[in-house]
Design a protein around this motif. Structure first.
Motif, PDB file in Angstrom:
ATOM      1  N   HIS A 144       0.829  -1.209   0.000  1.00  0.00           N
ATOM      2  CA  HIS A 144       0.000   0.000   0.000  1.00  0.00           C
ATOM      3  C   HIS A 144       0.862   1.257   0.000  1.00  0.00           C
ATOM      4  N   ALA A 145       1.934   1.226   0.759  1.00  0.00           N
ATOM      5  CA  ALA A 145       2.799   2.406   0.861  1.00  0.00           C
ATOM      6  C   ALA A 145       3.438   2.764  -0.477  1.00  0.00           C
ATOM      7  N   SER A 146       3.635   1.764  -1.335  1.00  0.00           N
ATOM      8  CA  SER A 146       4.278   2.025  -2.625  1.00  0.00           C
ATOM      9  C   SER A 146       3.343   2.709  -3.613  1.00  0.00           C
ATOM     10  N   ARG A 147       2.062   2.793  -3.276  1.00  0.00           N
ATOM     11  CA  ARG A 147       1.122   3.527  -4.135  1.00  0.00           C
ATOM     12  C   ARG A 147       0.763   4.886  -3.549  1.00  0.00           C
ATOM     13  N   VAL A 148       0.990   5.059  -2.237  1.00  0.00           N
ATOM     14  CA  VAL A 148       0.726   6.359  -1.616  1.00  0.00           C
ATOM     15  C   VAL A 148       1.660   7.406  -2.212  1.00  0.00           C
ATOM     16  N   ASP A 149       2.952   7.105  -2.175  1.00  0.00           N
ATOM     17  CA  ASP A 149       3.943   7.871  -2.935  1.00  0.00           C
ATOM     18  C   ASP A 149       4.460   6.902  -3.990  1.00  0.00           C
ATOM     19  N   TYR A 150       3.954   7.038  -5.196  1.00  0.00           N
ATOM     20  CA  TYR A 150       4.161   6.033  -6.244  1.00  0.00           C
ATOM     21  C   TYR A 150       5.637   5.691  -6.406  1.00  0.00           C
ATOM     22  N   SER A 151       5.929   4.404  -6.223  1.00  0.00           N
ATOM     23  CA  SER A 151       7.314   3.944  -6.248  1.00  0.00           C
ATOM     24  C   SER A 151       7.884   3.935  -7.665  1.00  0.00           C
ATOM     25  N   PRO A 152       9.117   4.388  -7.824  1.00  0.00           N
ATOM     26  CA  PRO A 152       9.748   4.383  -9.153  1.00  0.00           C
ATOM     27  C   PRO A 152      10.087   2.982  -9.654  1.00  0.00           C
ATOM     28  N   ILE A 153       9.993   1.988  -8.782  1.00  0.00           N
ATOM     29  CA  ILE A 153      10.370   0.621  -9.162  1.00  0.00           C
ATOM     30  C   ILE A 153       9.446   0.075 -10.254  1.00  0.00           C
ATOM     31  N   TYR A 154       8.192   0.540 -10.274  1.00  0.00           N
ATOM     32  CA  TYR A 154       7.249   0.067 -11.293  1.00  0.00           C
ATOM     33  C   TYR A 154       7.667   0.540 -12.684  1.00  0.00           C
ATOM     34  N   GLY A 155       8.137   1.762 -12.748  1.00  0.00           N
ATOM     35  CA  GLY A 155       8.638   2.276 -14.024  1.00  0.00           C
ATOM     36  C   GLY A 155       9.955   1.633 -14.408  1.00  0.00           C
ATOM     37  N   GLU A 156      10.781   1.362 -13.411  1.00  0.00           N
ATOM     38  CA  GLU A 156      12.089   0.751 -13.659  1.00  0.00           C
ATOM     39  C   GLU A 156      11.950  -0.620 -14.315  1.00  0.00           C
ATOM     40  N   TYR A 157      10.898  -1.347 -13.950  1.00  0.00           N
ATOM     41  CA  TYR A 157      10.693  -2.687 -14.505  1.00  0.00           C
ATOM     42  C   TYR A 157       9.594  -2.725 -15.569  1.00  0.00           C
TER      43      TYR A 157
END
Length: 334
Positions: A296-309
């Protein structure tokens, strides 16, 4: 026995009685507001609030006991989580807010378990009866709601928010009944009947849980029956096969089918599982840190890891619509 020992034992007994009373109150509040009426009340921080109150009760108990004993496994878990907290801050896995949010969310169930284990509360006869009566009353309401789903479309979504919430509520009510009962054969049958209402949710994962619960309650019965022998191994294999059969639809969707439709939540979940292995390999041995992936925390401040992969375009995992980011558990371990 000396007078000092008698006095000390009396103090400990009074302390335990105090803990028992307030833990029961906390349990009722957590169960009713944090599970049964969670979506209706809409107070999302209720579990954090209850966990905080449990922690206060635990600290009070520890400091009131003569030896101040704390479970060593709990200390080890705290050390591991604190390590990951500082590790995540060091590598700047996400914003400080998201890192601390994920730290609290991930630690909370472990903290709750060990706090309860340490204070060892016990419910009295009338408390157990109250829980039993409450669980039956709530179950009848859930039963009516579940049957209504057969005639009124999406009634579970309207009332409970999602069929999964309905299934989880049925599980909690059934387990509370079983815990409050005398665990006789009659109680076991009633438990399974209560649990069966969750089948009306139509969730494949609940079917698997139901099959597992049925075998565990009727075949193994008590912990002393959990022995490593050929008979039990065959039973476990049979239970595993039964769970696979009833939950095969979900397993096939997540891991086997070629998911080409980018508008489904199934693709999002599949992408989370598949990407987690890549992340774990790239960020050996400690992973990509707190607040970065499938939480959940990775969507509160959208994590750059999703773009990285390259999965930030997938419906449910994108920055504009991230509703499915926290739909899985094991990928978050990456």
């Amino acid at each position: 026995m000396s007078n000092d020992m008698i006095t000390e034992n009396g103090k400990i007994e009074q302390l335990q009685k105090f803990v028992n009373i307030h833990f029961f109150e906390l349990f009722i509040a957590s169960w009713i507001l944090g599970v049964i009426f969670y979506t209706i009340v809409g107070f999302e921080a209720i579990d954090e609030l209850c966990a905080g109150m449990l922690l206060v009760l635990f600290i009070f108990y520890v400091f009131k006991t003569p030896e101040w004993r704390i479970n060593k496994v709990l200390l080890f878990i705290l050390f591991v989580f604190l390590f990951y907290l500082f590790y995540s801050i060091q590598i700047k896995s996400n914003t400080i807010k998201s890192i601390f949010m994920d730290f609290i969310i991930q630690l909370k169930p472990y903290l709750a378990f060990f706090c309860v284990y340490h204070i060892a509360p016990k419910f009295t006869g009338w408390q157990r009866k109250l829980l039993k009566d409450l669980s039956l009353l709530i179950w009848f309401c859930l039963c009516f709601l579940g049957v209504s789903q057969l005639f009124v479309r999406d009634v579970l979504v309207t009332v409970m928010g999602h069929p999964t919430v309905f299934a989880a509520t049925v599980v909690s009510v059934s387990l509370v009944y079983l815990y409050s009962s005398n665990y006789t054969m009659k109680d076991k049958i009633i438990f399974i009947v209560m649990l069966s209402v969750g089948l009306l949710s139509g969730r494949a994962k609940f079917y698997g849980f139901f099959a597992c619960a049925f075998v565990l309650v009727f075949y193994f019965g008590t912990a002393k029956n959990l022995k490593l022998n050929l008979k039990n191994i065959v039973a476990f294999v049979g239970m595993f096969v039964a769970v696979l059969l009833v939950a095969w639809q979900k397993i096939e969707i997540y891991f086997i089918q070629n998911l080409g439709d980018e508008s489904t939540d199934s693709l999002a979940r599949f992408a989370l599982y598949a990407t987690s292995f890549k992340i774990f390999g790239d960020y050996m041995p400690f992973g990509c840190g707190l607040g970065t992936f499938a939480t959940h925390a990775s969507r509160v401040d959208y994590s750059p890891i999703y773009g990285e992969y390259g999965i930030d375009y997938i419906w449910g995992l994108s920055k504009s619509y991230s509703a499915f980011i926290a739909d899985t558990y094991y990928p978050s371990l990456a």
